[in-house]
Write an enzyme that holds these catalytic residues in place. Structure first.
Site, PDB file in Angstrom:
ATOM      1  N   SER A 126      11.905  19.023   9.657  1.00  0.00           N
ATOM      2  CA  SER A 126      12.772  20.127   9.264  1.00  0.00           C
ATOM      3  C   SER A 126      13.927  20.281  10.237  1.00  0.00           C
ATOM      4  CB  SER A 126      11.934  21.415   9.249  1.00  0.00           C
ATOM      5  OG  SER A 126      12.736  22.568   9.251  1.00  0.00           O
ATOM      6  N   TYR A 151       5.921  27.784  13.275  1.00  0.00           N
ATOM      7  CA  TYR A 151       6.151  26.760  12.255  1.00  0.00           C
ATOM      8  C   TYR A 151       7.077  25.677  12.783  1.00  0.00           C
ATOM      9  CZ  TYR A 151       8.633  24.380   8.545  1.00  0.00           C
ATOM     10  OH  TYR A 151       9.233  23.397   7.789  1.00  0.00           O
ATOM     11  N   LYS A 155       6.616  21.402  13.807  1.00  0.00           N
ATOM     12  CA  LYS A 155       7.454  20.271  13.406  1.00  0.00           C
ATOM     13  C   LYS A 155       7.924  19.485  14.638  1.00  0.00           C
ATOM     14  CE  LYS A 155       7.127  20.736   8.993  1.00  0.00           C
ATOM     15  NZ  LYS A 155       6.298  19.764   8.234  1.00  0.00           N
TER      16      LYS A 155
END
Length: 342
Positions: A126, A151, A155
């Site tokens: 991302s 989150y 990644k």
């Protein structure tokens, strides 16, 4: 025909990627425990393709259960790993759940890849790994800032795990794809984003337009941008999907410079929130009910991609402009409404 395992295959990007893979000659199996994906999405993909796609309803954070997929499919040649929790606010509230699921499942997949000799992996990353980038457009060599959420941290950690895995296991290849803002739906209107309580802008726009929501808020109009609203790089989901197909093809052909390559997936053009709303109003013929609210904590002011590397090394070319993105998103929302009403 190479067999590809798509984890998270009943989710938004995973389902569209399965369609693109099959359209380009791959055999596909899916692994999705349906905690965030939708069984009906698998049915819709099968209807669209005219063939069933087998989904293993397996929790990939369970190592033994994950292994059963590989035992049943010893001919897997590549893996595309989408399966992960992805809500930024939820990750702030439940960080341990995010680390356990997102990192644990990746480790289990890579352990199986090593044991069963699956040497081609694509990891779903991302643009959140960049945080508030110093220079725009963002290139793949931009330094990664401190993660804005658990989150985003998963990644960043996932990318590092992949890079370290390749260093320690010569012959294995992993492609890291950093998405910017995936939007839209397949032009057939059979598949699209099914999240009933989305946090992303475009499904909030379409749900407002169709009456599921009474209105929506634009968070801030006093940023240092063209019209005061935040700037993002919106990219059509089928353009994202095709990049995965190309990444796998190049990996299988051993046609990439190194064992671990990272690519930005964006159009390279920044679009403000208000510009996106105007584009939607233009294609739908509707006036959207929205209000201007205060800035939202944690929002990046503007970010968009330098996609030169993906164009050059993958031969990838985004094919959808913002108008077409909004049209496919609106067509999907209307089709979903008709289906629900029946």
């Amino acid at each position: 025909m190479s067999k590809i395992l798509v984890t998270g295959g009943c989710g938004y990007i995973g389902s569209h990627t399965i369609v693109d893979l099959v359209d380009h000659g791959f055999e596909v199996i899916s692994a999705d425990n349906l905690s965030r994906g939708f069984g009906e999405m698998n049915d819709k993909v099968s209807k669209l393709l005219g063939k069933s796609i087998h989904n293993y309803a397996v929790d990939l954070s369970d190592a033994a259960a994950t292994r059963t997929i590989f035992e049943a499919n010893p001919d897997i040649e590549g893996i595309i790993h989408f399966a992960a929790y992805k809500s930024v606010p939820e990750s702030v509230d439940a960080p341990l759940m995010y680390y356990k699921n997102n990192i644990g499942s990746l480790i289990n997949i890579l352990e199986c890849a090593k044991e069963f000799g699956v040497k081609n992996v694509v990891f779903s990353s991302s643009c959140s790994v960049y945080g508030n980038a110093d220079t725009l457009p963002v290139t793949e060599t931009a330094p990664l800032k401190e993660a804005e959420s658990p989150y985003a941290a998963t990644k960043q950690m996932g990318e590092q795990i992949c890079a370290d895995f390749v260093k320690g296991n010569p012959g294995f290849k992993i492609v890291l794809l950093r998405y910017f803002n995936p939007v839209g739906a397949h032009e057939s209107t059979l598949i699209g984003e099914m999240n009933q309580r989305p946090e992303n802008l475009v499904p909030i726009v379409t749900q407002t337009a169709i009456g599921i929501r009474s209105g929506m808020t634009v968070f801030g109009d006093d940023y240092d941008t063209r019209d005061g609203s935040c700037v993002r790089d919106y990219i059509h989901v089928m353009d994202i999907a095709h990049a995965h197909t190309l990444a796998l093809q190049k990996s299988i052909e051993n046609a990439l410079p190194s064992g671990c390559e990272v690519f930005n997936l964006g159009t390279g053009e920044g679009v403000t929130v208000l510009e996106l709303i105007k584009a939607f109003e233009s294609v739908s013929g509707l006036k959207l009910n929205y209000n201007i609210g205060p800035r939202r904590a944690g929002d990046v002011i503007k970010v968009y991609a330098d996609n030169t590397k993906a164009k050059t090394l993958l031969g990838w070319q985004p094919g959808y402009d913002i108008t077409t993105m909004m049209q496919t998103a609106w067509n999907w929302q209307q089709a979903l409404a008709k289906e629900t009403a029946q």
